[in-house]
Design an enzyme around this catalytic site. Structure first.
Site, PDB file in Angstrom:
ATOM      1  N   HIS A 103      82.651  45.501  50.254  1.00  0.00           N
ATOM      2  CA  HIS A 103      82.159  46.599  49.402  1.00  0.00           C
ATOM      3  C   HIS A 103      83.316  47.156  48.558  1.00  0.00           C
ATOM      4  O   HIS A 103      83.326  48.330  48.239  1.00  0.00           O
ATOM      5  CB  HIS A 103      81.555  47.680  50.314  1.00  0.00           C
ATOM      6  N   HIS A 105      86.220  51.443  46.429  1.00  0.00           N
ATOM      7  CA  HIS A 105      84.906  51.998  46.124  1.00  0.00           C
ATOM      8  C   HIS A 105      84.901  52.778  44.809  1.00  0.00           C
ATOM      9  O   HIS A 105      84.191  53.753  44.635  1.00  0.00           O
ATOM     10  CB  HIS A 105      84.417  52.902  47.272  1.00  0.00           C
ATOM     11  N   HIS A 126      72.974  54.815  54.283  1.00  0.00           N
ATOM     12  CA  HIS A 126      74.376  55.267  54.381  1.00  0.00           C
ATOM     13  C   HIS A 126      74.523  56.153  55.624  1.00  0.00           C
ATOM     14  O   HIS A 126      74.080  57.297  55.609  1.00  0.00           O
ATOM     15  CB  HIS A 126      74.765  56.091  53.151  1.00  0.00           C
ATOM     16  N   ASP A 135      75.976  50.873  54.191  1.00  0.00           N
ATOM     17  CA  ASP A 135      77.087  50.873  53.243  1.00  0.00           C
ATOM     18  C   ASP A 135      78.134  51.921  53.573  1.00  0.00           C
ATOM     19  O   ASP A 135      77.825  52.986  54.113  1.00  0.00           O
ATOM     20  CB  ASP A 135      76.566  51.173  51.830  1.00  0.00           C
ATOM     21  N   ASP A 136      79.363  51.590  53.164  1.00  0.00           N
ATOM     22  CA  ASP A 136      80.540  52.482  53.215  1.00  0.00           C
ATOM     23  C   ASP A 136      81.176  52.528  54.606  1.00  0.00           C
ATOM     24  O   ASP A 136      80.686  51.900  55.537  1.00  0.00           O
ATOM     25  CB  ASP A 136      80.206  53.888  52.712  1.00  0.00           C
TER      26      ASP A 136
HETATM   27 ZN   LIG Z   1      79.069  52.455  48.673  1.00  0.00          ZN
END
Ligand SMILES: [Zn+2]
Length: 243
Positions: free
Chosen positions: A109, A113, A202, A58-59
């Site tokens: 995503h 955010h 992450h 993620d991210d």
């Molecule tokens: Zn995230």
């Protein structure tokens, strides 16, 4: 009023307070529940007996994060799913394309955010659509969505469904606050995986050094346990309905 009646009223007040507290607790839990949401479909793990797991990151993207992950996945021939943030894709052009070129899968995503609870439908729609444009431009053709912080209530899931996306959560999440040493961090993940698991890591930012250092240990550990690592789409294709 006699004592019996007063006792009765007190009892009603006490029971009402407990009911209200329980309702508040449930409402508090719902937005972050991994495998349940009030509207629309959510997937947190797939039912299968096969030793198959999906790895999700993620991210970002950030150039350093993409470098770190590709360096581990590439030599092992593993494809994974990356849930990217729209404004990070704009800040670091070319990174999403690098992931696609290396055979990985991208997911949405959101654009900023931010927390996606208590906002307008227009806000949710823009968060998904702006990122969708960037993903398509990078060559992505999937419909996987992951809410920031895993949080959603009603408005966001409605918009996810309207936009033709599918919400993908996870059942095994890294615990960097609990395991600050890469070996322990990796072992914790390896101890909790099951066939059909969706793993969340992450790796994109500077403060994710432990996750980056643990990644090869997670990958080698999965291989040692006989697990095949695939993208979320492949896991969905090769397994039964979600649990
Ligand atoms: Zn995230």
């Amino acid at each position: 009023m006699n004592t019996v009646r007063i006792r009765g009223i007190r009892k009603i007040i006490a029971v009402s307070a407990i009911v209200l507290l329980l309702a508040a607790a449930v409402l508090w839990q719902i937005p972050k529940a991994r495998c349940f949401q009030l509207v629309g479909e959510v997937t947190c793990r797939l039912k299968t007996d096969a030793k198959l797991v999906a790895l999700t990151f993620d991210d970002g993207p950030t150039p350093e994060g993409v470098d770190a992950v590709l360096a581990e996945l590439g030599p092992r021939g593993i494809s994974a799913t990356f849930f990217l943030i729209g404004n990070r894709m704009e800040k670091f052009p070319g990174q999403a394309e690098r992931l696609i070129a290396a055979g990985h899968e991208l997911g949405n995503h959101t654009y900023s955010h931010e927390r996606n609870i208590g906002r307008s439908q227009d806000f949710y729609a823009a968060e998904i659509a702006r990122t969708d444009v960037l993903l398509k431009r990078a060559g992505s053709d999937t419909n996987l969505f992951r809410p920031p912080f895993g949080k959603r209530l009603i408005g966001l899931p409605l918009e996810v469904e309207r936009a033709g996306y599918r919400t993908i959560m996870w059942d095994v999440e890294e615990q960097p606050e609990k395991f600050t040493e890469p070996g322990a961090f990796a072992q914790d993940i390896l101890d909790r995986i099951r066939p059909g698991s969706i793993i969340l890591i992450h790796p994109m930012y500077r403060h994710n050094q432990v996750a980056r250092a643990a990644l090869p240990m997670v990958l080698d550990g999965l291989a040692a346990q006989g697990y095949e690592v695939v993208t979320v789409s492949e896991l969905l294709e090769r397994t039964g309905p979600g649990s």
